[in-house]
Design a protein around this motif. Sequence first.
Motif, PDB file in Angstrom:
ATOM      1  N   ASP A 191     -18.674  58.986  35.850  1.00 53.17           N
ATOM      2  CA  ASP A 191     -18.096  58.437  34.601  1.00 53.17           C
ATOM      3  C   ASP A 191     -19.042  57.684  33.739  1.00 53.17           C
ATOM      4  OD1 ASP A 191     -15.698  59.029  35.648  1.00 53.17           O
ATOM      5  OD2 ASP A 191     -15.327  57.293  36.617  1.00 53.17           O
ATOM      6  N   HIS A 192     -20.089  57.239  34.353  1.00 49.32           N
ATOM      7  CA  HIS A 192     -21.208  56.685  33.576  1.00 49.32           C
ATOM      8  C   HIS A 192     -22.013  57.817  32.714  1.00 49.32           C
ATOM      9  CE1 HIS A 192     -24.251  53.848  32.315  1.00 49.32           C
ATOM     10  NE2 HIS A 192     -25.053  54.512  32.614  1.00 49.32           N
ATOM     11  N   ARG A 194     -20.756  60.462  31.850  1.00 52.49           N
ATOM     12  CA  ARG A 194     -19.877  61.100  30.794  1.00 52.49           C
ATOM     13  C   ARG A 194     -20.025  60.174  29.511  1.00 52.49           C
ATOM     14  NH1 ARG A 194     -15.951  61.813  33.569  1.00 52.49           N
ATOM     15  NH2 ARG A 194     -15.995  64.215  33.886  1.00 52.49           N
ATOM     16  N   LYS A 195     -20.022  58.918  29.706  1.00 49.08           N
ATOM     17  CA  LYS A 195     -20.041  57.958  28.362  1.00 49.08           C
ATOM     18  C   LYS A 195     -21.334  58.018  27.715  1.00 49.08           C
ATOM     19  CE  LYS A 195     -17.172  54.331  30.656  1.00 49.08           C
ATOM     20  NZ  LYS A 195     -17.098  52.749  31.231  1.00 49.08           N
ATOM     21  N   ILE A 196     -22.629  58.133  28.491  1.00 48.99           N
ATOM     22  CA  ILE A 196     -23.609  58.413  27.901  1.00 48.99           C
ATOM     23  C   ILE A 196     -23.798  59.777  27.188  1.00 48.99           C
ATOM     24  CG2 ILE A 196     -26.281  58.708  28.422  1.00 48.99           C
ATOM     25  CD1 ILE A 196     -26.125  57.113  30.635  1.00 48.99           C
ATOM     26  N   ASP A 198     -21.252  61.170  25.855  1.00 48.28           N
ATOM     27  CA  ASP A 198     -20.339  61.290  24.721  1.00 48.28           C
ATOM     28  C   ASP A 198     -21.038  60.643  23.554  1.00 48.28           C
ATOM     29  OD1 ASP A 198     -18.518  62.613  25.944  1.00 48.28           O
ATOM     30  OD2 ASP A 198     -17.184  60.886  26.433  1.00 48.28           O
ATOM     31  N   ALA A 199     -21.736  59.414  24.068  1.00 51.33           N
ATOM     32  CA  ALA A 199     -22.376  58.757  22.925  1.00 51.33           C
ATOM     33  C   ALA A 199     -23.466  59.459  22.283  1.00 51.33           C
ATOM     34  CB  ALA A 199     -22.918  57.350  23.500  1.00 51.33           C
ATOM     35  N   HIS A 200     -24.099  60.333  23.051  1.00 49.92           N
ATOM     36  CA  HIS A 200     -25.339  61.378  22.660  1.00 49.92           C
ATOM     37  C   HIS A 200     -24.926  62.289  21.604  1.00 49.92           C
ATOM     38  CE1 HIS A 200     -29.127  63.566  22.521  1.00 49.92           C
ATOM     39  NE2 HIS A 200     -28.487  64.487  22.856  1.00 49.92           N
ATOM     40  N   ARG A 201     -23.329  62.998  22.223  1.00 52.00           N
ATOM     41  CA  ARG A 201     -22.732  63.876  21.342  1.00 52.00           C
ATOM     42  C   ARG A 201     -22.445  63.168  19.878  1.00 52.00           C
ATOM     43  NH1 ARG A 201     -20.300  68.776  22.491  1.00 52.00           N
ATOM     44  NH2 ARG A 201     -20.665  68.178  24.785  1.00 52.00           N
ATOM     45  N   ARG A 216     -32.129  59.513  31.037  1.00 50.08           N
ATOM     46  CA  ARG A 216     -31.557  58.402  30.919  1.00 50.08           C
ATOM     47  C   ARG A 216     -30.856  57.574  32.026  1.00 50.08           C
ATOM     48  NH1 ARG A 216     -29.467  58.402  25.691  1.00 50.08           N
ATOM     49  NH2 ARG A 216     -28.329  56.288  26.152  1.00 50.08           N
ATOM     50  N   LEU A 231     -20.217  68.005  33.803  1.00 48.15           N
ATOM     51  CA  LEU A 231     -19.519  67.445  32.453  1.00 48.15           C
ATOM     52  C   LEU A 231     -19.118  68.728  31.548  1.00 48.15           C
ATOM     53  CD1 LEU A 231     -22.470  64.693  31.907  1.00 48.15           C
ATOM     54  CD2 LEU A 231     -19.988  64.394  32.593  1.00 48.15           C
TER      55      LEU A 231
END
Length: 232
Positions: A191-192, A194-196, A198-201, A216, A231
């Motif tokens: 989950d962590h 995926r957040k990183i 999504d923020a990169h995208r 990262r 992912l």
Amino acid sequence: MFRTLRFDAVLIQAVIAGALSFAHLHDLAAAAGQDGWKAWAYPVSVDLLLVAAWRRMRTDSENRDAWLWFAIALVASLGANVATAGLLNLYDVPAWLRILVAGWPALAFLGGTLLAHSPAPAPAPSQDPEPVAAEEPEAVADLTVERAPEPAAEPAPELPPAEPEPPAAPPALDAPIPTTPAPPVPPALLDHARKIADAHRAQTGTAMDAATLRSRLGVTEALADSITLALT
């Protein structure tokens, strides 16, 4: 082959005239006191001078000396003929005739020497012939030369069919590389991650690759590959 003899009237007359003149000159010389062989030498001298002058006249008709000595020899010969024809008393020859007969050898020698050593006439300059115009070469008709047909090329000998090459052996399959099973990904870490991602995208517009995700999260390469695969 024998040639036929023909009598020439002119030649016969010349022989008769020469013989009579020879005899008359001999008789006149003997009457003038030249006896023996000397009387026979006088007609020979007169005839030789006559012939020499005549030959010079043939080669050089303009030579006055030749005409003069020819006339002197002719007068001596004719004078002897006339004198012995009864007009002169051969038993009582005058003194002037004795002087002429005695002086004749010297006179004949002088005439013969002058005739023999007189310069020959210069040859007339030959006129140059007119230049002959060079003949133009005749036009030669164009000749068409036909070439003989070349012999047909002989067909190349047929080569025996080449033997088929044996099929290449299929490449040996690489031995299966043993793969290590991907490590399990904890749900919280997934989950962590995926957040990183999504923020990169959202920031870059592109998906985050495994190397960036590894840097990262600070995880191992195998674990980063597992998370990237989960992912996608």
